[in-house]
Design an enzyme around this catalytic site. Structure first.
Site, short mmCIF file in Angstrom:
data_model
loop_
_atom_site.label_atom_id
_atom_site.label_comp_id
_atom_site.label_asym_id
_atom_site.label_seq_id
_atom_site.Cartn_x
_atom_site.Cartn_y
_atom_site.Cartn_z
N HIS A 56 0.88 -2.08 -0.90
CA HIS A 56 0.88 -1.07 0.16
C HIS A 56 0.84 0.32 -0.44
O HIS A 56 1.35 0.55 -1.55
CB HIS A 56 2.12 -1.22 1.04
CG HIS A 56 2.10 -2.44 1.90
ND1 HIS A 56 2.96 -2.60 2.95
CD2 HIS A 56 1.33 -3.56 1.87
CE1 HIS A 56 2.73 -3.76 3.54
NE2 HIS A 56 1.75 -4.36 2.89
N GLU A 58 2.52 3.00 0.16
CA GLU A 58 3.83 3.59 -0.16
C GLU A 58 4.36 3.08 -1.50
O GLU A 58 4.86 3.86 -2.32
CB GLU A 58 4.85 3.26 0.94
CG GLU A 58 4.52 3.85 2.29
CD GLU A 58 3.70 2.91 3.18
OE1 GLU A 58 3.74 3.09 4.40
OE2 GLU A 58 3.03 1.99 2.65
N CYS A 86 6.81 -0.33 6.41
CA CYS A 86 7.24 -1.69 6.77
C CYS A 86 8.57 -2.00 6.07
O CYS A 86 9.05 -1.21 5.24
CB CYS A 86 6.16 -2.69 6.37
SG CYS A 86 6.06 -2.97 4.58
N CYS A 89 8.25 -1.92 2.16
CA CYS A 89 8.14 -0.55 1.65
C CYS A 89 9.44 0.22 1.85
O CYS A 89 9.84 1.01 0.99
CB CYS A 89 7.00 0.18 2.36
SG CYS A 89 5.36 -0.49 1.97
#
Length: 177
Positions: A56, A58, A86, A89
């Site tokens: 991801h 992040e 999420c 993250c």
């Protein structure tokens, strides 16, 4: 430092990153780590191109910031993300000691604050805080319409379906300590 102006400028860069990621075949997520007005690292999702669900934006931005800053803490840093991080993250954000998190769109279905409450952990859990550090300050709604537009440009039908199903929501901007 004028946080509101800086937050808007950094989120505008995240919108650009989300469009770049979409052009490379990824979902349009963009994220960056900044210290004050200086960008330390930035990233798009790499989940599709690397066939790795953990890639991801992040997490990649935090890993790059760690490499750039060495052993220096990220407590002076803000993480910017186009969409509410999420749970995965959010855990990484807390473990890295990020002081502030700024995002545009809420994610009531998958959000690390809205659904799972990892970013804030209210009421405060001493055990969770010991494990992953203090909760960051949260600022939401920054350039939310621009982020939503980037998703619509990417895939209008999918973007609409995600909004209808409640995956991404524009809420009144808020700031929480």
């Amino acid at each position: 430092m004028n946080f509101q102006q800086t937050d808007r400028r950094m989120m505008a860069r995240c919108v650009e990153l989300s469009r770049l990621g979409a052009a490379e075949g990824e979902l349009p997520f963009g994220s960056l780590v900044a210290r004050g007005e200086t960008i330390i690292s930035e990233a798009t999702n790499h989940s599709i191109r690397e066939a790795d669900e953990s890639r991801h934006a992040e997490i990649i931005a935090i890993a790059r910031a760690r490499k750039t800053l060495g052993k220096r803490t990220l407590r002076e840093c803000t993480l910017y993300s186009t969409v509410e991080p999420c749970p995965m993250c959010s855990f990484v954000i807390r473990a890295a000691g990020i002081r502030r998190v700024v995002f545009a769109l809420h994610s009531p279905v998958m959000g690390g604050m809205s659904q799972w409450d990892i970013l804030r952990n209210k009421p405060p859990s001493r055990r969770l805080r010991l494990l992953i550090g203090p909760a960051p300050q949260i600022v939401t709604g920054v350039l939310a319409h621009e982020v939503q537009d980037a998703w619509t440009e990417w895939r209008p039908f999918i973007s609409r379906a995600m909004r209808v199903l409640g995956f991404f929501v524009i809420r009144k901007p808020e700031s929480q300590p």
